[in-house]
Enzyme design. Sequence first.
Site, mmCIF file in Angstrom:
data_model
loop_
_atom_site.group_PDB
_atom_site.id
_atom_site.type_symbol
_atom_site.label_atom_id
_atom_site.label_comp_id
_atom_site.label_asym_id
_atom_site.label_seq_id
_atom_site.Cartn_x
_atom_site.Cartn_y
_atom_site.Cartn_z
ATOM 1 N N GLU A 163 45.165 47.346 55.919
ATOM 2 C CA GLU A 163 45.410 47.593 54.499
ATOM 3 C C GLU A 163 44.458 46.752 53.638
ATOM 4 O OE1 GLU A 163 49.562 47.210 53.516
ATOM 5 O OE2 GLU A 163 49.973 49.218 54.249
ATOM 6 N N GLU A 216 51.514 53.890 59.142
ATOM 7 C CA GLU A 216 52.754 53.123 58.952
ATOM 8 C C GLU A 216 53.683 53.883 58.029
ATOM 9 O OE1 GLU A 216 52.357 49.262 57.194
ATOM 10 O OE2 GLU A 216 50.663 48.728 58.437
HETATM 11 C C1 GAL Z 1 52.298 47.052 55.080
HETATM 12 C C2 GAL Z 1 51.588 46.187 56.097
HETATM 13 C C3 GAL Z 1 52.450 45.857 57.291
HETATM 14 C C4 GAL Z 1 53.821 45.464 56.839
HETATM 15 C C5 GAL Z 1 54.413 46.595 56.031
HETATM 16 C C6 GAL Z 1 55.820 46.333 55.566
HETATM 17 O O1 GAL Z 1 51.800 46.808 53.811
HETATM 18 O O2 GAL Z 1 50.394 46.798 56.532
HETATM 19 O O3 GAL Z 1 51.839 44.807 57.999
HETATM 20 O O4 GAL Z 1 53.728 44.317 56.047
HETATM 21 O O5 GAL Z 1 53.636 46.808 54.890
HETATM 22 O O6 GAL Z 1 56.325 47.384 54.766
#
Ligand code: GAL
Length: 686
Positions: A162, A319
């Site tokens: 990110e 994610e």
């Molecule tokens: C994203 C990040 C992850 C985790 C996740 C939690 O921004 O890439 O590592 O922190 O959010 O929602």
Amino acid sequence: MTAARRPHRWLPRPAGSAARLEFGADYNPDQWPREVWDEDVALMREAGVTIVSLAIFSWARLQPEPDRWDFEWLDEVMDLLHAGGITVDLATATASPPPWLTTNHPEILPVGSAGETIWPGSRQHWRPTSPIFRDHALRLVTALAERYADHPALVAWHVNNELGCHNAYDYSDDAATAFRHWLQSRYGSIDTLNHAWGTAFWSQRYGDFTEILPPRLAATIPNPTQVLDFKRFSSDALKGHLRAERDILQRLTPGIPVTTNFMVMGTTNALDYADWASEVDFVSNDHYVIPGPHDRDELSFSANLTGNLAGGAPWFLMEHSTSAVNWQPINLAKKPGELARDSLTHVAHGADAVCFFQWRQSSAGAEKYHSAMVPHAGRDSRVFRDVVTLGDTLRALAPIAGTLRRPADIAILFDWESWWALDGPAHPTTELRYREEVLAWYTALLDLGLRADVLPVASDLAPYRVVIAPLLHVVPTSLASRLADWVAEGGHLVTTFLSGVVDENDHVHLGGYPGALRDLLGIRVEEFAPRLPGESIPLDDGTTGTLWSEPLDLTDPTTEVLVRYAGGTLTGRPAITRRTHGLGSATYVSTRLTPEHLQPLLRDLTARAGVTSPLPPALRSAIEATVRTDGEHDWTFLINRTASAVDISEMPGDPVHPRPPLPVVGRLLAPHGVAVLSTDARRSER
Ligand code: GAL
């Protein structure tokens, strides 16, 4: 989108193996004792996991001291995963620098706009433009690529994580130096910069590039073009980091595709992903649902835009969450069915991989209350059962892998530059939210059963019959001509207040609003009339506007008035106009309409353009329908937008679903359920 698209590349698969949808998560085995790893792999197999993103935050473990490396544990994890049939999207691990690095080199730490240091203790505490950080990061990338180049589990590289989530805007001296170089290459001479930044205003004229600073905390309103350029520069600076890591990986492991996880509708809008998309071998995105009245459509909107950033090719949902996140004021658990619905909505929009943050819920650290595939409660839990069911569903949907989304007839334009400029200082209202405004149009179309592609503004418009361009604020003359040509050839453009107002330097197009689009629209506005919060303005078709209004004059005899204001000093003045131009038309909406109030307008305009919903009338507002196709077969995703069961008997095709809990019982689609119907592509229309 400045660069030509790189050819799309996907994960290498053993010859002869069937295509599949990937399924998995971020995997952080270094947070757990060794004995947990075997259970992890066993549970991954039970859930049908095919891929994990590994070592994202492992720098301190991999390189405990500047000249000491510790790869043995990662070797073992890679081997274990491979033995379990699970592939690896290996992170370059550069997202969170270790304490020894920031202790030895505090000059890599980012600096806030008021000069405050962003200290270690969390993550992403590095300056995108620090040469020292870059050297250390690339050393780690090189070491990882050399060590794992031939590891059979490796199928993709995950650059950093990110990029810019927390460190997009850095005001340090490194940033100042890099900003000056960036400006020199953009403008060539200081005179050109002075013109672009309008520095005749408030005695800001620069004599030399060395006098320029990032827009650090100032006495009052900063120079808006300086701010806009700093946003462009900051996006480019992180893109530069992505390229630097990617170039090493492509040199050392040319067979392994490189990606990085975007945050297309995330908490920051700092990265111009339309410009970044061509830098990766395949697009990946992270998306988190923020519960609220628009969560359903926002998820679809984000997935839709990501699919178009990917140029229509398959992409990776890197994610999302199985249930609650940990960073909202109150973190709601997902309701039954929502996990599958959220995942499959991304697949409906072209994702060929569904991954979560993270595999096993942490027992310690900042994210211990963030959900995961294996929750604190363990295997015997609703979340894990839902995960296993989703794994089954994705296996049943394997034939979809590699198929394309069928394009829509309607496009909605999305423009990071307009978003940035409108977020800039000292505008006529602070009540405007670019993303929400664009989303309102998307929701209105879904309410009518109409599909739209959410497109980066530089996309080819030729395939579309209707293009909606809400708040298209930054319109260089070249864009205005492109839109006018497309309309002349038969396109139907719909745009709104605050569009066409400024050029690429954030200079107002003089002579009246909407500036660069004035002639095409056949209207002229002398003065803005924003509305106070809560204040509405009635329109003569029975709808109401909020947020904005304008005293609008017609300047062309062919401009027709579709709707007039019906209240206050604007009574009787045009509110919505339409002008025919060549074979097409250009419509202007001078106030903010809710999705409900946009419906009559959109029903009329799309019908005039010959675009109608393919859905039976009873399903139009309840169902979002998208189609993935391989040319012979269509897979129609029906996403229930409502909290009631919907009868889908009128839809042709057979549901593709493996085992309970089925979203389709008989022909009833469960509340918020997603059905996938398979049909012969030759029977489908666009
Ligand atoms: C994203 C990040 C992850 C985790 C996740 C939690 O921004 O890439 O590592 O922190 O959010 O929602």
